[in-house]
Design a protein around this motif. Structure first.
Motif, PDB file in Angstrom:
ATOM      1  N   LEU B  30      33.511  41.480  31.583  1.00 16.38           N
ATOM      2  CA  LEU B  30      33.986  42.264  32.711  1.00 16.38           C
ATOM      3  C   LEU B  30      33.019  43.364  33.060  1.00 16.38           C
ATOM      4  O   LEU B  30      32.735  43.614  34.245  1.00 16.38           O
ATOM      5  N   SER B  31      32.499  44.053  32.053  1.00 13.76           N
ATOM      6  CA  SER B  31      31.601  45.173  32.354  1.00 13.76           C
ATOM      7  C   SER B  31      30.318  44.658  32.986  1.00 13.76           C
ATOM      8  O   SER B  31      29.782  45.312  33.891  1.00 13.76           O
ATOM      9  N   ASP B  32      29.838  43.503  32.546  1.00 11.18           N
ATOM     10  CA  ASP B  32      28.695  42.909  33.226  1.00 11.18           C
ATOM     11  C   ASP B  32      28.993  42.764  34.717  1.00 11.18           C
ATOM     12  O   ASP B  32      28.179  43.113  35.570  1.00 11.18           O
ATOM     13  N   LEU B  33      30.166  42.241  34.994  1.00 20.09           N
ATOM     14  CA  LEU B  33      30.510  41.940  36.381  1.00 20.09           C
ATOM     15  C   LEU B  33      30.639  43.195  37.235  1.00 20.09           C
ATOM     16  O   LEU B  33      30.014  43.297  38.287  1.00 20.09           O
ATOM     17  N   ILE B  34      31.452  44.149  36.760  1.00 17.97           N
ATOM     18  CA  ILE B  34      31.650  45.326  37.612  1.00 17.97           C
ATOM     19  C   ILE B  34      30.349  46.116  37.727  1.00 17.97           C
ATOM     20  O   ILE B  34      30.109  46.753  38.746  1.00 17.97           O
ATOM     21  N   GLY B  35      29.508  46.034  36.714  1.00 16.58           N
ATOM     22  CA  GLY B  35      28.191  46.656  36.825  1.00 16.58           C
ATOM     23  C   GLY B  35      27.381  46.026  37.947  1.00 16.58           C
ATOM     24  O   GLY B  35      26.858  46.712  38.819  1.00 16.58           O
ATOM     25  N   ALA B  36      27.321  44.722  37.938  1.00 13.69           N
ATOM     26  CA  ALA B  36      26.505  44.015  38.929  1.00 13.69           C
ATOM     27  C   ALA B  36      27.103  44.098  40.328  1.00 13.69           C
ATOM     28  O   ALA B  36      26.386  44.201  41.317  1.00 13.69           O
ATOM     29  N   MET B  37      28.425  44.060  40.399  1.00 13.25           N
ATOM     30  CA  MET B  37      29.076  44.046  41.709  1.00 13.25           C
ATOM     31  C   MET B  37      29.241  45.452  42.264  1.00 13.25           C
ATOM     32  O   MET B  37      29.620  45.632  43.424  1.00 13.25           O
ATOM     33  N   LYS B  38      28.994  46.421  41.443  1.00 12.08           N
ATOM     34  CA  LYS B  38      29.076  47.828  41.828  1.00 12.08           C
ATOM     35  C   LYS B  38      30.426  48.217  42.407  1.00 12.08           C
ATOM     36  O   LYS B  38      30.531  48.761  43.490  1.00 12.08           O
ATOM     37  N   LEU B  39      31.445  47.907  41.651  1.00 13.00           N
ATOM     38  CA  LEU B  39      32.743  48.455  42.005  1.00 13.00           C
ATOM     39  C   LEU B  39      33.487  48.800  40.724  1.00 13.00           C
ATOM     40  O   LEU B  39      33.084  48.411  39.632  1.00 13.00           O
ATOM     41  N   SER B  40      34.545  49.565  40.878  1.00 11.82           N
ATOM     42  CA  SER B  40      35.285  49.999  39.700  1.00 11.82           C
ATOM     43  C   SER B  40      36.181  48.874  39.203  1.00 11.82           C
ATOM     44  O   SER B  40      36.466  47.909  39.913  1.00 11.82           O
ATOM     45  N   LYS B  41      36.591  49.035  37.967  1.00 13.62           N
ATOM     46  CA  LYS B  41      37.459  48.036  37.369  1.00 13.62           C
ATOM     47  C   LYS B  41      38.700  47.824  38.226  1.00 13.62           C
ATOM     48  O   LYS B  41      39.118  46.689  38.477  1.00 13.62           O
ATOM     49  N   SER B  42      39.271  48.944  38.677  1.00 15.96           N
ATOM     50  CA  SER B  42      40.492  48.838  39.483  1.00 15.96           C
ATOM     51  C   SER B  42      40.221  48.057  40.761  1.00 15.96           C
ATOM     52  O   SER B  42      40.977  47.157  41.122  1.00 15.96           O
ATOM     53  N   SER B  43      39.147  48.413  41.448  1.00 11.98           N
ATOM     54  CA  SER B  43      38.824  47.705  42.686  1.00 11.98           C
ATOM     55  C   SER B  43      38.555  46.238  42.410  1.00 11.98           C
ATOM     56  O   SER B  43      38.946  45.360  43.184  1.00 11.98           O
ATOM     57  N   PHE B  44      37.902  45.984  41.303  1.00 11.76           N
ATOM     58  CA  PHE B  44      37.622  44.602  40.932  1.00 11.76           C
ATOM     59  C   PHE B  44      38.900  43.778  40.880  1.00 11.76           C
ATOM     60  O   PHE B  44      39.018  42.731  41.524  1.00 11.76           O
ATOM     61  N   TYR B  45      39.879  44.294  40.130  1.00 18.30           N
ATOM     62  CA  TYR B  45      41.117  43.520  39.989  1.00 18.30           C
ATOM     63  C   TYR B  45      41.924  43.502  41.269  1.00 18.30           C
ATOM     64  O   TYR B  45      42.533  42.496  41.624  1.00 18.30           O
ATOM     65  N   ASP B  46      41.935  44.634  41.982  1.00 13.90           N
ATOM     66  CA  ASP B  46      42.657  44.658  43.254  1.00 13.90           C
ATOM     67  C   ASP B  46      42.088  43.638  44.220  1.00 13.90           C
ATOM     68  O   ASP B  46      42.817  42.950  44.925  1.00 13.90           O
ATOM     69  N   THR B  47      40.774  43.538  44.230  1.00 15.34           N
ATOM     70  CA  THR B  47      40.143  42.717  45.258  1.00 15.34           C
ATOM     71  C   THR B  47      40.017  41.257  44.864  1.00 15.34           C
ATOM     72  O   THR B  47      40.189  40.366  45.683  1.00 15.34           O
ATOM     73  N   PHE B  48      39.707  41.020  43.595  1.00 13.97           N
ATOM     74  CA  PHE B  48      39.363  39.652  43.227  1.00 13.97           C
ATOM     75  C   PHE B  48      40.335  38.976  42.265  1.00 13.97           C
ATOM     76  O   PHE B  48      40.247  37.777  42.050  1.00 13.97           O
ATOM     77  N   GLY B  49      41.229  39.745  41.668  1.00 10.95           N
ATOM     78  CA  GLY B  49      42.258  39.115  40.860  1.00 10.95           C
ATOM     79  C   GLY B  49      41.946  38.989  39.390  1.00 10.95           C
ATOM     80  O   GLY B  49      42.656  39.506  38.549  1.00 10.95           O
ATOM     81  N   SER B  50      40.874  38.278  39.065  1.00  6.29           N
ATOM     82  CA  SER B  50      40.558  38.077  37.657  1.00  6.29           C
ATOM     83  C   SER B  50      39.117  37.589  37.519  1.00  6.29           C
ATOM     84  O   SER B  50      38.478  37.194  38.497  1.00  6.29           O
ATOM     85  N   LYS B  51      38.647  37.608  36.299  1.00  2.00           N
ATOM     86  CA  LYS B  51      37.307  37.098  36.025  1.00  2.00           C
ATOM     87  C   LYS B  51      37.183  35.647  36.491  1.00  2.00           C
ATOM     88  O   LYS B  51      36.212  35.269  37.138  1.00  2.00           O
ATOM     89  N   HIS B  52      38.198  34.877  36.171  1.00  2.00           N
ATOM     90  CA  HIS B  52      38.135  33.463  36.522  1.00  2.00           C
ATOM     91  C   HIS B  52      38.124  33.254  38.032  1.00  2.00           C
ATOM     92  O   HIS B  52      37.389  32.402  38.547  1.00  2.00           O
ATOM     93  N   ASP B  53      38.916  34.050  38.738  1.00  3.64           N
ATOM     94  CA  ASP B  53      38.922  33.953  40.201  1.00  3.64           C
ATOM     95  C   ASP B  53      37.535  34.241  40.771  1.00  3.64           C
ATOM     96  O   ASP B  53      37.075  33.568  41.696  1.00  3.64           O
ATOM     97  N   VAL B  54      36.895  35.265  40.209  1.00  2.00           N
ATOM     98  CA  VAL B  54      35.552  35.599  40.689  1.00  2.00           C
ATOM     99  C   VAL B  54      34.593  34.463  40.392  1.00  2.00           C
ATOM    100  O   VAL B  54      33.718  34.153  41.201  1.00  2.00           O
ATOM    101  N   PHE B  55      34.788  33.851  39.247  1.00  2.00           N
ATOM    102  CA  PHE B  55      33.918  32.727  38.891  1.00  2.00           C
ATOM    103  C   PHE B  55      34.029  31.614  39.931  1.00  2.00           C
ATOM    104  O   PHE B  55      33.013  31.128  40.447  1.00  2.00           O
ATOM    105  N   LEU B  56      35.248  31.249  40.243  1.00  2.00           N
ATOM    106  CA  LEU B  56      35.442  30.207  41.249  1.00  2.00           C
ATOM    107  C   LEU B  56      34.842  30.632  42.587  1.00  2.00           C
ATOM    108  O   LEU B  56      34.165  29.837  43.266  1.00  2.00           O
ATOM    109  N   ALA B  57      35.069  31.888  42.941  1.00  2.00           N
ATOM    110  CA  ALA B  57      34.512  32.381  44.208  1.00  2.00           C
ATOM    111  C   ALA B  57      32.992  32.337  44.186  1.00  2.00           C
ATOM    112  O   ALA B  57      32.352  32.055  45.209  1.00  2.00           O
ATOM    113  N   ALA B  58      32.419  32.610  43.006  1.00  2.00           N
ATOM    114  CA  ALA B  58      30.955  32.571  42.910  1.00  2.00           C
ATOM    115  C   ALA B  58      30.435  31.152  43.106  1.00  2.00           C
ATOM    116  O   ALA B  58      29.393  30.941  43.734  1.00  2.00           O
ATOM    117  N   ILE B  59      31.158  30.180  42.587  1.00  2.00           N
ATOM    118  CA  ILE B  59      30.747  28.788  42.796  1.00  2.00           C
ATOM    119  C   ILE B  59      30.819  28.444  44.285  1.00  2.00           C
ATOM    120  O   ILE B  59      29.888  27.867  44.851  1.00  2.00           O
TER     121      ILE B  59
END
Lengths: 193, 193
Positions: B30-59
DNA sequence: CATGTTTTGGACCAATTAGTCCATAATAAT
DNA sequence: ATTATTATGGACTAATTGGTCCAAAACATG
């Protein structure tokens, strides 16, 4: 302080390999490993040192098994071309059969860890070299026997065949369709004509 | 509760993709992701849902980028055969240049997660289909233009080329040697003769 | 300036991670 | 039967995991 009194180390490594093969390195936990290897946590660490050490040992173990398999295949007195063809056929049928989508252990390792794990990368490279050398010998034999185009560089062919087999495994993971994979295998082998 | 007021979602997904591409799914935290995406943990979950969701979105994001690239390439008025050849050449040079060993994102994903992540597997399969269809169109064009053997089944050739490119990436990971990979690419392309 | 909306840092959580350690238990040797 | 060796379960770390939550800060709008 060590492993059980009579304890089949290679069998344990084999089990470890199976787990890494199915789940990948990162996704494999200590409990997965000691479960599969059937030893206690203490024995695990006493005997093998660490998860990473076991991983490297599992790669080595895999290399031994393919070396054995491969020299058995090469020893058959069928034409070399036929042997190569059956290698591809077997790859196709393994990828398309129920539960066969694990692919090739070396292939999986190369993709998952080679970039970040130099020690593993070295072992993996050695594994590919075994495959390539085996295919090289088969190609040369096939050229002598007449089943394979004699004018083509056997080293290049061996490298190509190694790569082709790996490609087959990768696309098979995403789409284990017999027809597609047969197309790939059949087309790949026309290079030998 | 959401992302920053003006926030480039696709750029964030692009950064997420880069991390997954370099480290793999499991090894990305998670910290890798929010670091790279430049948003806070809260915004990350609010916006994208979960690590797995982001993974699918990245694909999905990756599929969009290759679709764009690919239609750009196919639009060039060079002979189709040349375009296919340059695809292989570029794969070779990318794999052999400094820091280029990440390979193909789809390829990596297929190997690491396809077996255990059906949702991802489906997206990955779609990605390979895009590659295959693109190559199919190029092959057909090449056959009309005369650069590619007209008697061969273009679908089989497209499948074969897709697989070959993936094979190249895998062996390149373990052994990024220009000579080896050139052998592979050159030999693979002789199928088009 | 005040109000209402967004965004965030960071406390918090429960689970899990790889790895250590030791007292007990099982076994073997004498 | 006693001793010495070997193996084990499981308690224990310290760190990290993905994920939730909210009070406070930042911002925009009036």
């Amino acid at each position: 302080m060590a492993r059980p009194r009579e304890f089949d180390t290679t069998e344990a490594l084999n089990q470890a390999m199976q787990v890494f093969w199915s789940k990948g390195y990162e996704a494999t936990s200590l409990s997965d490993l000691i479960g599969a290897m059937k030893l206690s946590k203490s024995s695990f660490y006493d005997t093998f040192g660490s998860k990473h050490d076991v991983f490297l040992a599992a790669i080595e173990h895999y290399k031994k098994t393919i070396t054995a398999q491969v020299s058995a295949v090469s020893g058959l007195d069928a034409p070399a071309r036929k042997l190569i063809e059956s290698l591809f056929e077997r790859a196709v049928s393994r990828m398309t059969e129920e539960g066969g989508q694990r692919g090739c252990f070396l292939n999986n390792c190369a993709v998952e860890v080679a970039l970040h794990d130099p020690a593993a990368a070295k072992l993996i490279g050695g594994g590919f070299a075994i495959m390539e050398d085996t295919l090289f010998a088969l190609v040369e034999r096939g050229q002598r026997e007449g089943g394979i185009a004699p004018d083509k560089d056997p080293r290049a062919l061996a490298r190509y065949l190694t790569s082709s087999l790996n490609g087959l495994m990768v696309v098979g993971k995403a789409n284990p369709d017999p027809e597609s994979l047969s197309d790939v295998a059949r087309t790949a082998l026309t290079v030998l004509d």
